[in-house]
Design an enzyme around this catalytic site. Structure first.
Site, short mmCIF file in Angstrom:
data_model
loop_
_atom_site.label_atom_id
_atom_site.label_comp_id
_atom_site.label_asym_id
_atom_site.label_seq_id
_atom_site.Cartn_x
_atom_site.Cartn_y
_atom_site.Cartn_z
N ASP A 17 47.49 42.86 55.72
CA ASP A 17 47.48 41.42 56.00
C ASP A 17 48.31 40.53 55.06
O ASP A 17 48.24 40.72 53.83
CB ASP A 17 46.06 40.84 55.88
CG ASP A 17 45.01 41.69 56.51
OD1 ASP A 17 45.34 42.70 57.13
OD2 ASP A 17 43.83 41.33 56.38
N PHE A 76 40.25 41.92 48.72
CA PHE A 76 40.55 41.82 50.15
C PHE A 76 41.21 40.47 50.47
O PHE A 76 41.48 39.66 49.59
CB PHE A 76 39.26 42.00 50.96
CG PHE A 76 38.91 43.44 51.29
CD1 PHE A 76 39.37 44.51 50.53
CD2 PHE A 76 38.08 43.73 52.38
CE1 PHE A 76 39.04 45.82 50.84
CE2 PHE A 76 37.74 45.04 52.70
CZ PHE A 76 38.22 46.09 51.94
N SER A 77 41.40 40.22 51.74
CA SER A 77 42.23 39.09 52.20
C SER A 77 41.64 37.73 51.87
O SER A 77 40.43 37.58 51.69
CB SER A 77 42.45 39.20 53.70
OG SER A 77 43.34 40.25 53.95
C1 FRU Z 1 42.20 42.95 58.26
C2 FRU Z 1 41.33 43.39 57.10
C3 FRU Z 1 40.58 42.23 56.50
C4 FRU Z 1 40.31 42.70 55.09
C5 FRU Z 1 41.55 43.49 54.78
C6 FRU Z 1 41.35 44.70 53.92
O1 FRU Z 1 43.26 43.83 58.50
O2 FRU Z 1 40.43 44.41 57.51
O3 FRU Z 1 39.43 41.83 57.21
O4 FRU Z 1 40.10 41.67 54.20
O5 FRU Z 1 42.11 43.89 56.02
O6 FRU Z 1 42.55 45.29 53.58
#
Ligand code: FRU
Length: 445
Positions: A17, A76-77
Site C-alpha cells: 500500500d 502497517f498502513s
Molecule cells: C492492505 C493491508 C492493510 C495493512 C497493510 C499491511 O493491503 O492489508 O490493511 O495495513 O496492508 O501491509
C-alpha cells in the site's frame, strides 16, 4: 540514490500500500508498505520516496520501522497530516501474539494485536523511531468497541473547525466497519461512532473519506468482495456517502463501484496536489518479482499506479490521468517500433464497435459500450489470476482511449477517466497493431 520515473516501484524486495501520501513543504511525499529483505510480504516498514511533480521519484530509504513493543512486528498502513509545520505519520502498530518459529516475519496462526500510533517528523526528512513515536489508541476491547486484531489503517484529517478526525477500517460479526474518532489536537482521541455495512466486505482496509466539490466520497478496500477463487478477492471501491463531520454520522448514498476495473490495483490513497486537486495513487499487485532490473536493484515486486485525478462527472467519480503524466509524452513514436525499446509509450485513439488493438500481445476490443481486455498471451502462463477484465456498460460510450504502456503494466484510461483498467503484464511483445491517432513516448529522463 535510486530513482523511478512515472511509476514508483519497489526499490528492491516487496512493497504494498501507498502510505502517508502528501504534498508537504513544496514536495510530494509517498511512503509505502515495505518488506526490505525479500520480494514477498513480511514485517512491515514504511519506505519513503519524494517527488517535485508526481512523476520523477527519488527513493529515500526506510522512514518507519518496528522499534517499540507495540509495533515490534510491523508498521502497517496509515496517513500523513501537516500540523504546525511538522509532518505527522499515523499508522497501525502490529504485535504478533506469537511469531511463527520458522519465519519470525509472520504471525503464528495469523493472530496479532493492532493499535494506532504516531511519529512526528519535524521536516519530512528525519524520522525518530525511538523518541518521536507514541501510541495514540490502544488495542481495541472487542465487540462493538472494535476488533482487537482487524482494526487498522488510520486516515486522519483536520475538520473544518481545525479539530481532528480519524477513521479506521475494521470488522464486526464478519461485516466491514468504519470506526470514527475525534480529537482536539490529534494526540488524545475519543470514540465518535461506528458504521457497518456489507458493502464494506468482511473487513474494510485503508478507508479514505473526503469531500469533493461539496459531496462526500468513501474510498476503501473491502476484503472478500470478489471471492471466486481467483486472485484477488479484496478490491478497492468508491461510494457516494453523506457524512456529518461534527457527529461523524455516515450514510451510503449508492452502491460500491470499482476504482479500477483491471482488479490489480488495491489500497489507493488520495491527497491534494500542489494545485489543490484531489489525486489518487494505488498499489499495483504483481504475481511475482522482476528479476532483471536494468538499474541493478534487487528482485522487486509491487509498484504504484500512475497518479490519477479524482473528479465528479455526471454524478460518477472519474479518474483521469494526472496532467503531469501526459505532459511527459512529447515525442512522436509513430512509424517506429515503439514497444521494442523499453521506454514508456502512450497510445491514443478511438475504437468503433467491434474494433480492437493488440498491444504487444495484450488484446483490447470494444463491444457496444463496453471495453474488453485479454492478457492471456502476456501473463507468463500463470494460473489463478484473472486474465480478462472489462470496463462496464456505459463507460465506453465514446471509447476514446488513452493508454500508457510500460514493461510491467498497461493502464487504459477510457473516455477521460470514466473507467480505468490497469493490467499487470509479463513479457509484453513488440507488436503494436491498431488504428491510433497518436503514439508518443518520453524524452530520455
Ligand atoms: C492492505 C493491508 C492493510 C495493512 C497493510 C499491511 O493491503 O492489508 O490493511 O495495513 O496492508 O501491509
Amino acid at each position: 540514490m535510486l530513482h523511478d520515473f512515472l511509476h514508483l516501484k519497489a526499490p528492491g524486495h516487496w512493497i504494498n500500500d501507498p502510505n502517508g501520501f502528501i504534498y508537504y513543504k513544496g514536495k510530494y511525499h509517498l511512503f509505502y508498505q515495505h518488506f526490505p529483505y525479500l520480494p514477498r510480504w513480511g514485517t512491515m516498514h514504511w519506505g519513503h520516496a519524494v517527488s517535485d511533480d508526481l512523476v520523477h521519484w527519488e527513493h529515500r530509504g526506510i522512514a518507519l520501522y518496528p522499534s517499540k513493543a507495540y509495533d515490534r512486528n510491523g508498521v502497517f498502513s496509515g496517513t500523513a497530516v501537516e500540523v504546525d509545520g511538522a509532518l505527522r505519520l499515523y499508522y497501525t502498530a502490529v504485535r504478533y501474539d506469537e511469531e511463527n518459529p520458522d519465519n519470525v516475519h509472520r504471525a503464528l496462526d495469523n493472530r496479532f494485536a493492532a493499535s494506532q500510533a504516531l511519529v512526528i517528523s519535524p521536516d519530512g526528512e528525519t524520522f525518530d523511531n525511538l523518541d518521536a513515536k507514541r501510541q495514540v489508541l490502544p488495542v481495541m476491547a472487542g465487540g462493538a468497541a472494535g476488533d482487537p486484531q482487524n482494526t487498522r489503517d488510520p486516515k486522519v484529517w483536520r475538520a473544518a473547525d481545525g479539530s481532528f478526525r480519524m477513521v479506521l477500517g475494521s470488522t464486526w460479526k464478519g461485516i466491514g466497519q468504519l470506526l470514527f474518532y475525534r480529537s482536539p489536537d490529534g494526540l488524545t482521541w475519543t470514540a465518535a461512532g461506528r458504521f457497518g455495512d456489507e458493502a464494506l466486505g468482511t473487513t474494510l482496509e485503508c478507508p479514505d473519506l473526503f469531500c469533493l466539490e461539496g459531496r462526500w466520497v468513501l474510498l476503501g478496500s473491502p476484503m472478500g468482495i470478489t471471492a471466486d477463487g481467483l486472485a484477488y478477492p479484496d478490491q478497492s471501491t468508491w461510494m457516494p456517502v453523506t457524512f456529518d463531520e461534527t457527529t461523524c454520522t455516515l450514510a451510503l448514498e449508492g452502491r460500491p463501484t470499482f476504482v479500477d476495473w483491471g482488479l490489480d490495483l488495491y489500497a489507493p490513497q488520495t491527497t491534494l496536489d500542489a494545485e489543490g486537486r484531489r489525486v489518487l495513487i494505488g498499489w499495483i499487485r504483481m504475481p511475482g518479482p522482476v528479476t532483471d532490473a536494468p538499474d541493478g536493484r534487487a528482485p522487486w515486486r509491487g509498484m504504484m499506479s500512475l497518479p490519477r485525478l479524482v473528479c465528479w462527472r455526471d454524478g460518477q467519480l472519474c479518474f483521469p490521468v494526472h496532467p503531469n503524466v501526459t505532459a511527459c509524452f512529447t515525442e512522436p513514436a509513430q512509424g517506429l517500433a515503439p514497444l521494442a525499446d523499453h521506454r514508456p509509450v502512450r497510445l491514443q485513439g478511438k475504437l468503433r464497435d467491434g474494433q480492437g488493438w493488440n498491444i504487444g500481445g495484450l488484446r483490447i476490443r470494444r463491444e457496444g459500450d463496453r471495453l474488453l481486455t485479454d492478457r492471456s498471451e502476456v501473463f507468463g502462463g500463470l494460473t489463478g489470476y484473472r486474465l480478462t477484465a472489462e470496463a462496464p456498460a456505459g463507460t465506453a460510450a465514446a471509447c476514446a482511449l488513452d493508454v500508457f504502456v510500460e514493461e510491467n503494466l498497461v493502464e487504459i484510461f477510457l473516455d477521460g477517466g470514466r473507467a480505468v483498467v490497469s493490467l499487470v503484464v509479463r513479457g509484453l511483445g513488440d507488436t503494436l497493431a491498431g488504428d491510433f491517432d497518436a503514439v508518443t513516448t518520453v524524452r530520455d529522463n
